[in-house]
Write an enzyme that holds these catalytic residues in place. Structure first.
Site, PDB file in Angstrom:
ATOM      1  N   ARG A  16      31.300 -26.261  27.221  1.00  0.00           N
ATOM      2  CA  ARG A  16      30.994 -25.379  28.362  1.00  0.00           C
ATOM      3  C   ARG A  16      31.696 -25.882  29.618  1.00  0.00           C
ATOM      4  O   ARG A  16      32.262 -26.973  29.624  1.00  0.00           O
ATOM      5  CB  ARG A  16      29.481 -25.337  28.566  1.00  0.00           C
ATOM      6  CG  ARG A  16      28.832 -24.720  27.351  1.00  0.00           C
ATOM      7  CD  ARG A  16      27.345 -24.551  27.499  1.00  0.00           C
ATOM      8  NE  ARG A  16      26.868 -23.838  26.321  1.00  0.00           N
ATOM      9  CZ  ARG A  16      25.826 -23.031  26.283  1.00  0.00           C
ATOM     10  NH1 ARG A  16      25.125 -22.825  27.375  1.00  0.00           N
ATOM     11  NH2 ARG A  16      25.478 -22.431  25.174  1.00  0.00           N
ATOM     12  N   ASP A  31      17.384 -20.476  22.921  1.00  0.00           N
ATOM     13  CA  ASP A  31      18.629 -19.794  23.283  1.00  0.00           C
ATOM     14  C   ASP A  31      18.356 -18.615  24.224  1.00  0.00           C
ATOM     15  O   ASP A  31      17.283 -18.016  24.183  1.00  0.00           O
ATOM     16  CB  ASP A  31      19.306 -19.292  21.988  1.00  0.00           C
ATOM     17  CG  ASP A  31      20.761 -18.918  22.217  1.00  0.00           C
ATOM     18  OD1 ASP A  31      21.323 -19.262  23.274  1.00  0.00           O
ATOM     19  OD2 ASP A  31      21.338 -18.260  21.328  1.00  0.00           O
ATOM     20  N   GLY A  32      19.335 -18.305  25.041  1.00  0.00           N
ATOM     21  CA  GLY A  32      19.241 -17.098  25.877  1.00  0.00           C
ATOM     22  C   GLY A  32      19.083 -17.370  27.363  1.00  0.00           C
ATOM     23  O   GLY A  32      18.935 -16.428  28.155  1.00  0.00           O
ATOM     24  N   GLU A  65      28.229 -29.497  20.449  1.00  0.00           N
ATOM     25  CA  GLU A  65      29.242 -28.487  20.772  1.00  0.00           C
ATOM     26  C   GLU A  65      29.126 -28.006  22.225  1.00  0.00           C
ATOM     27  O   GLU A  65      30.045 -27.386  22.751  1.00  0.00           O
ATOM     28  CB  GLU A  65      29.114 -27.271  19.830  1.00  0.00           C
ATOM     29  CG  GLU A  65      29.560 -27.546  18.388  1.00  0.00           C
ATOM     30  CD  GLU A  65      28.599 -28.433  17.613  1.00  0.00           C
ATOM     31  OE1 GLU A  65      27.365 -28.305  17.796  1.00  0.00           O
ATOM     32  OE2 GLU A  65      29.080 -29.293  16.842  1.00  0.00           O
ATOM     33  N   ASN A  66      27.982 -28.264  22.856  1.00  0.00           N
ATOM     34  CA  ASN A  66      27.772 -27.746  24.220  1.00  0.00           C
ATOM     35  C   ASN A  66      28.685 -28.392  25.271  1.00  0.00           C
ATOM     36  O   ASN A  66      28.803 -27.885  26.390  1.00  0.00           O
ATOM     37  CB  ASN A  66      26.306 -27.897  24.654  1.00  0.00           C
ATOM     38  CG  ASN A  66      25.376 -26.895  23.991  1.00  0.00           C
ATOM     39  OD1 ASN A  66      24.191 -27.154  23.800  1.00  0.00           O
ATOM     40  ND2 ASN A  66      25.899 -25.730  23.620  1.00  0.00           N
ATOM     41  N   ARG A  70      24.237 -19.227  35.511  1.00  0.00           N
ATOM     42  CA  ARG A  70      23.645 -19.657  34.240  1.00  0.00           C
ATOM     43  C   ARG A  70      22.630 -20.798  34.410  1.00  0.00           C
ATOM     44  O   ARG A  70      21.611 -20.850  33.733  1.00  0.00           O
ATOM     45  CB  ARG A  70      24.749 -20.099  33.272  1.00  0.00           C
ATOM     46  CG  ARG A  70      25.695 -18.967  32.883  1.00  0.00           C
ATOM     47  CD  ARG A  70      26.824 -19.488  32.004  1.00  0.00           C
ATOM     48  NE  ARG A  70      26.303 -20.159  30.835  1.00  0.00           N
ATOM     49  CZ  ARG A  70      25.865 -19.524  29.740  1.00  0.00           C
ATOM     50  NH1 ARG A  70      25.933 -18.226  29.671  1.00  0.00           N
ATOM     51  NH2 ARG A  70      25.395 -20.199  28.728  1.00  0.00           N
ATOM     52  N   ARG A 116      21.998 -15.588  29.388  1.00  0.00           N
ATOM     53  CA  ARG A 116      21.862 -14.129  29.484  1.00  0.00           C
ATOM     54  C   ARG A 116      20.681 -13.740  30.379  1.00  0.00           C
ATOM     55  O   ARG A 116      20.732 -12.784  31.128  1.00  0.00           O
ATOM     56  CB  ARG A 116      21.671 -13.526  28.078  1.00  0.00           C
ATOM     57  CG  ARG A 116      22.992 -13.263  27.390  1.00  0.00           C
ATOM     58  CD  ARG A 116      22.794 -13.056  25.908  1.00  0.00           C
ATOM     59  NE  ARG A 116      22.531 -14.318  25.233  1.00  0.00           N
ATOM     60  CZ  ARG A 116      22.088 -14.404  23.987  1.00  0.00           C
ATOM     61  NH1 ARG A 116      21.841 -13.315  23.290  1.00  0.00           N
ATOM     62  NH2 ARG A 116      21.908 -15.577  23.428  1.00  0.00           N
ATOM     63  N   ARG A 120      21.474 -17.389  13.590  1.00  0.00           N
ATOM     64  CA  ARG A 120      22.240 -18.500  13.009  1.00  0.00           C
ATOM     65  C   ARG A 120      21.554 -19.800  13.397  1.00  0.00           C
ATOM     66  O   ARG A 120      20.757 -19.834  14.339  1.00  0.00           O
ATOM     67  CB  ARG A 120      23.699 -18.477  13.480  1.00  0.00           C
ATOM     68  CG  ARG A 120      23.885 -18.387  14.970  1.00  0.00           C
ATOM     69  CD  ARG A 120      25.367 -18.443  15.373  1.00  0.00           C
ATOM     70  NE  ARG A 120      25.481 -18.326  16.801  1.00  0.00           N
ATOM     71  CZ  ARG A 120      25.744 -17.188  17.457  1.00  0.00           C
ATOM     72  NH1 ARG A 120      25.937 -16.060  16.788  1.00  0.00           N
ATOM     73  NH2 ARG A 120      25.819 -17.164  18.772  1.00  0.00           N
ATOM     74  N   HIS A 157      18.801 -22.027  32.903  1.00  0.00           N
ATOM     75  CA  HIS A 157      18.420 -23.299  32.281  1.00  0.00           C
ATOM     76  C   HIS A 157      17.193 -23.903  32.982  1.00  0.00           C
ATOM     77  O   HIS A 157      16.321 -24.474  32.328  1.00  0.00           O
ATOM     78  CB  HIS A 157      19.587 -24.294  32.323  1.00  0.00           C
ATOM     79  CG  HIS A 157      20.764 -23.867  31.474  1.00  0.00           C
ATOM     80  ND1 HIS A 157      20.610 -23.393  30.197  1.00  0.00           N
ATOM     81  CD2 HIS A 157      22.103 -23.838  31.725  1.00  0.00           C
ATOM     82  CE1 HIS A 157      21.806 -23.090  29.690  1.00  0.00           C
ATOM     83  NE2 HIS A 157      22.721 -23.351  30.605  1.00  0.00           N
ATOM     84  N   SER A 169      23.613 -29.438  22.372  1.00  0.00           N
ATOM     85  CA  SER A 169      24.263 -29.722  21.090  1.00  0.00           C
ATOM     86  C   SER A 169      25.573 -30.484  21.286  1.00  0.00           C
ATOM     87  O   SER A 169      26.129 -30.505  22.398  1.00  0.00           O
ATOM     88  CB  SER A 169      24.545 -28.407  20.344  1.00  0.00           C
ATOM     89  OG  SER A 169      25.660 -27.762  20.919  1.00  0.00           O
TER      90      SER A 169
HETATM   91  C1  FPP Z   1      21.036 -22.113  25.227  1.00  0.00           C
HETATM   92  O1  FPP Z   1      21.085 -20.979  26.073  1.00  0.00           O
HETATM   93  C2  FPP Z   1      20.393 -23.201  25.924  1.00  0.00           C
HETATM   94  C3  FPP Z   1      20.952 -24.416  26.158  1.00  0.00           C
HETATM   95  C4  FPP Z   1      22.292 -24.803  25.717  1.00  0.00           C
HETATM   96  C5  FPP Z   1      20.227 -25.417  26.914  1.00  0.00           C
HETATM   97  C6  FPP Z   1      18.792 -25.556  26.551  1.00  0.00           C
HETATM   98  C7  FPP Z   1      18.126 -26.181  27.677  1.00  0.00           C
HETATM   99  C8  FPP Z   1      16.936 -25.829  28.175  1.00  0.00           C
HETATM  100  C9  FPP Z   1      16.018 -24.835  27.616  1.00  0.00           C
HETATM  101  C10 FPP Z   1      16.481 -26.413  29.399  1.00  0.00           C
HETATM  102  C11 FPP Z   1      16.037 -27.768  29.425  1.00  0.00           C
HETATM  103  C12 FPP Z   1      15.336 -28.395  28.310  1.00  0.00           C
HETATM  104  C13 FPP Z   1      14.681 -29.546  28.490  1.00  0.00           C
HETATM  105  C14 FPP Z   1      14.120 -30.299  27.381  1.00  0.00           C
HETATM  106  C15 FPP Z   1      14.502 -30.079  29.842  1.00  0.00           C
HETATM  107  P1  FPP Z   1      22.515 -20.407  26.414  1.00  0.00           P
HETATM  108  O2  FPP Z   1      22.967 -21.054  27.659  1.00  0.00           O
HETATM  109  O3  FPP Z   1      23.418 -20.583  25.254  1.00  0.00           O
HETATM  110  O4  FPP Z   1      22.177 -18.910  26.658  1.00  0.00           O
HETATM  111  P2  FPP Z   1      23.139 -17.685  26.347  1.00  0.00           P
HETATM  112  O5  FPP Z   1      23.305 -17.654  24.856  1.00  0.00           O
HETATM  113  O6  FPP Z   1      22.362 -16.535  26.860  1.00  0.00           O
HETATM  114  O7  FPP Z   1      24.423 -17.910  27.076  1.00  0.00           O
END
Ligand code: FPP
Length: 249
Positions: free
Chosen positions: A78, A27-28, A74-75, A40, A31, A201, A44, A72
């Site tokens: 977005r 996560d993160g 839930e994603n 954003r 941010r 969480r 990623h 997820s």
């Molecule tokens: C959460 O950060 C991250 C995700 C929903 C995507 C996770 C994906 C990756 C780490 C990249 C790719 C992975 C692979 C296996 C290629 P967030 O966007 O919720 O961050 P935030 O809480 O700061 O908004």
């Protein structure tokens, strides 16, 4: 020392039992990007580059199974731009990393519901699973369109179908039965679940499987997570007293 799992050395050189299976909620990214004034998706992409370093440090830490939460159920809420960007990132990541992962003896699996994913992505996922199926190094599981409740619901549906078809006696259903229907049926339960970015969480990740996991909620944003931090968390796990509801003898 007798360990159920592999050992890991602490700073003083003492040997402790390390986690066999580590699961990570990455996560993160958003941010991290926003703090740099970038979109954003920039975060990623940086997050995807971190995955390789973490996979590569697993053998040295005695981590045989690594499960990462990439997307997820839930994603999908977005923006369309972010979802499409993530899907394109997954396709690129799989195509680009295919050879590197295979050459490093990594076995890749995907968990989650593939029904909503686009056919091109699913084909790449199948291909990567197939190309690495003989590998016996680190077992990397990528959770994509995964949700713990969704997984339990899908598992329950299949279990109910087996009951209806007379293949399963409902009287014999116990807590060993459901895991056989989960996406993770070939994996051990995670010993350690790490979540980056300061949120405490579990967000629907490995709900059934993490019943006795140890948790680490750390402030680091995923794109800044390093193999050193992973090592520190694995060593700290080694000093925890896991009793699984029992008492120490
Ligand atoms: C959460 O950060 C991250 C995700 C929903 C995507 C996770 C994906 C990756 C780490 C990249 C790719 C992975 C692979 C296996 C290629 P967030 O966007 O919720 O961050 P935030 O809480 O700061 O908004």
């Amino acid at each position: 020392m007798s360990c159920k799992t592999d050992t890991v050395s602490d700073a003083g050189g003492a040997t402790r039992c390390g986690p066999h299976h580590v699961a990570i909620i990455m996560d993160g990214n958003g941010r991290w990007a926003q703090s740099r004034g970038r979109p954003r998706l920039f975060g990623h992409h940086a997050g995807a580059r971190r995955v390789r370093e973490v996979v590569e440090c697993c053998p040295e830490l005695g981590v045989k199974y690594l499960t990462i939460f990439a997307f997820s159920t839930e994603n999908w809420k977005r923006t369309q731009v972010e979802v499409a960007g993530l899907m394109s990132l997954f396709r690129r990541y799989i195509s680009k990393e295919m050879k590197a992962l295979a050459a490093r003896n990594v076995r890749v699996r995907f968990i989650g519901d593939r029904v909503r994913l686009d056919a091109k992505l699913v084909k790449l996922m199948d291909q990567l699973e197939e190309e690495t199926q003989e590998n016996d190094g680190t077992h990397l599981t990528i959770a994509l369109n995964y949700g713990g409740r969704d997984e339990v619901a899908r598992a329950t549906k299949r279990l109910a179908q087996d009951v209806a078809a007379g293949k399963l006696d409902p009287e014999k259903v116990d807590q060993e039965t459901l895991p056989r229907y989960l996406d993770t049926h070939v994996l051990p339960d995670p010993d350690l679940v790490i979540r980056t970015s300061g949120e405490a969480r579990i967000s629907n990740f490995l709900l059934w499987q993490s019943a006795y996991a140890e948790y680490e909620f750390i402030d680091t944003l995923w794109p800044d997570f390093t193999s050193e931090e992973m090592g520190r968390l694995c060593r700290s796990y080694g000093s925890r007293d896991r009793r699984f509801g029992g008492v120490k003898t």
